[in-house]
Design an enzyme around this catalytic site. Structure first.
Site, PDB file in Angstrom:
ATOM      1  N   LYS A   9       0.834  -1.209   0.000  1.00 50.53           N
ATOM      2  CA  LYS A   9       0.000   0.000   0.000  1.00 50.53           C
ATOM      3  C   LYS A   9       0.874   1.268   0.000  1.00 50.53           C
ATOM      4  CE  LYS A   9      -4.004  -2.203   2.244  1.00 50.53           C
ATOM      5  NZ  LYS A   9      -5.010  -2.083   3.333  1.00 50.53           N
ATOM      6  N   TYR A  49     -12.333  -2.045  -3.762  1.00 51.22           N
ATOM      7  CA  TYR A  49     -12.814  -2.237  -2.392  1.00 51.22           C
ATOM      8  C   TYR A  49     -14.342  -2.136  -2.299  1.00 51.22           C
ATOM      9  CZ  TYR A  49      -8.278  -2.519   0.035  1.00 51.22           C
ATOM     10  OH  TYR A  49      -7.061  -2.939   0.523  1.00 51.22           O
ATOM     11  N   ASN A 112      -1.902   0.314   6.710  1.00 53.12           N
ATOM     12  CA  ASN A 112      -1.463  -0.980   7.239  1.00 53.12           C
ATOM     13  C   ASN A 112      -0.622  -1.794   6.253  1.00 53.12           C
ATOM     14  OD1 ASN A 112      -3.532  -1.798   5.597  1.00 53.12           O
ATOM     15  ND2 ASN A 112      -4.724  -2.814   7.181  1.00 53.12           N
ATOM     16  N   HIS A 115      -2.119  -5.299   1.391  1.00 55.12           N
ATOM     17  CA  HIS A 115      -3.407  -5.956   1.165  1.00 55.12           C
ATOM     18  C   HIS A 115      -3.124  -7.391   0.733  1.00 55.12           C
ATOM     19  CE1 HIS A 115      -7.325  -6.998  -0.566  1.00 55.12           C
ATOM     20  NE2 HIS A 115      -6.617  -7.529  -1.550  1.00 55.12           N
ATOM     21  N   GLU A 126      -9.287 -10.572  -8.086  1.00 52.50           N
ATOM     22  CA  GLU A 126      -8.361  -9.468  -7.785  1.00 52.50           C
ATOM     23  C   GLU A 126      -7.135  -9.502  -8.695  1.00 52.50           C
ATOM     24  OE1 GLU A 126      -9.568  -8.823  -3.073  1.00 52.50           O
ATOM     25  OE2 GLU A 126      -7.500  -9.334  -3.596  1.00 52.50           O
TER      26      GLU A 126
END
Ligand code: ATP
Ligand code: MG
Length: 137
Positions: A9, A49, A112, A115, A126
């Site tokens: 990320k 998302y 965080n 993913h 995905e």
């Protein structure tokens, strides 16, 4: 062989820890079958998302995911989806096991670091979102 999608990320890309995170995968039996660095558009992040679109944190999540480039990968190996989730650690880095990617590189539940697909079925979709067949080798 099982495949899963990993995204480093924007927070971790900005910190310059792409190499350190890739090393976690390669050192734990996951092969990098595809990789690219890219800037997601707002529409792309919202679509990626979409399952979270009704959640209170959706707007912040999308804004964060487009705050800078991401590094997307297809990881391949036996039990790749679950193995990646183990290496990532809990969504909230404060709850992540020591030695996991999120414990070591993430700052908050928003920023965080990584993913990972949460099922083998979702992983297939995905992966298609980011890569065409000839990019996966
Ligand atoms: P990811 O899908 O990014 O791999 P995850 O599967 O561990 O993470 P999800 O439940 O799918 O967690 O949530 C997606 C993302 O939304 C999380 O990575 C996190 O950044 C954000 N998020 C999840 N829950 C919260 C929350 N309670 N507050 C704020 N942000 C959250
Ligand atoms: Mg998830």
């Amino acid at each position: 062989m099982e495949q899963t999608l990993s995204i480093i990320k924007p927070d971790a890309v900005a910190k310059g820890v792409i190499g350190k995170i890739v090393d976690r995968f390669e050192s734990n039996g996951l092969r990098i079958a595809a990789a690219k660095k890219l800037q997601l558009s707002q529409a792309e992040a919202e679509s990626f998302y979409a399952v979270h679109s009704e959640r209170p944190f959706f707007k912040d999540l999308v804004e964060f995911m487009i705050s800078g480039p991401v590094f997307a990968m297809v990881l391949e190996g036996e039990g790749a989806m679950a193995k990646n989730r183990d290496l990532m650690g809990a969504t909230n880095p404060q709850e992540a096991e020591p030695g996991t990617i999120r414990a070591d590189f993430a700052d908050s539940i928003d920023a965080n670091a990584v993913h990972g697909s949460d099922s083998v079925e979702n992983a297939k979709n995905e992966i298609k979102f980011f890569f065409c067949d000839r990019e996966i080798v």
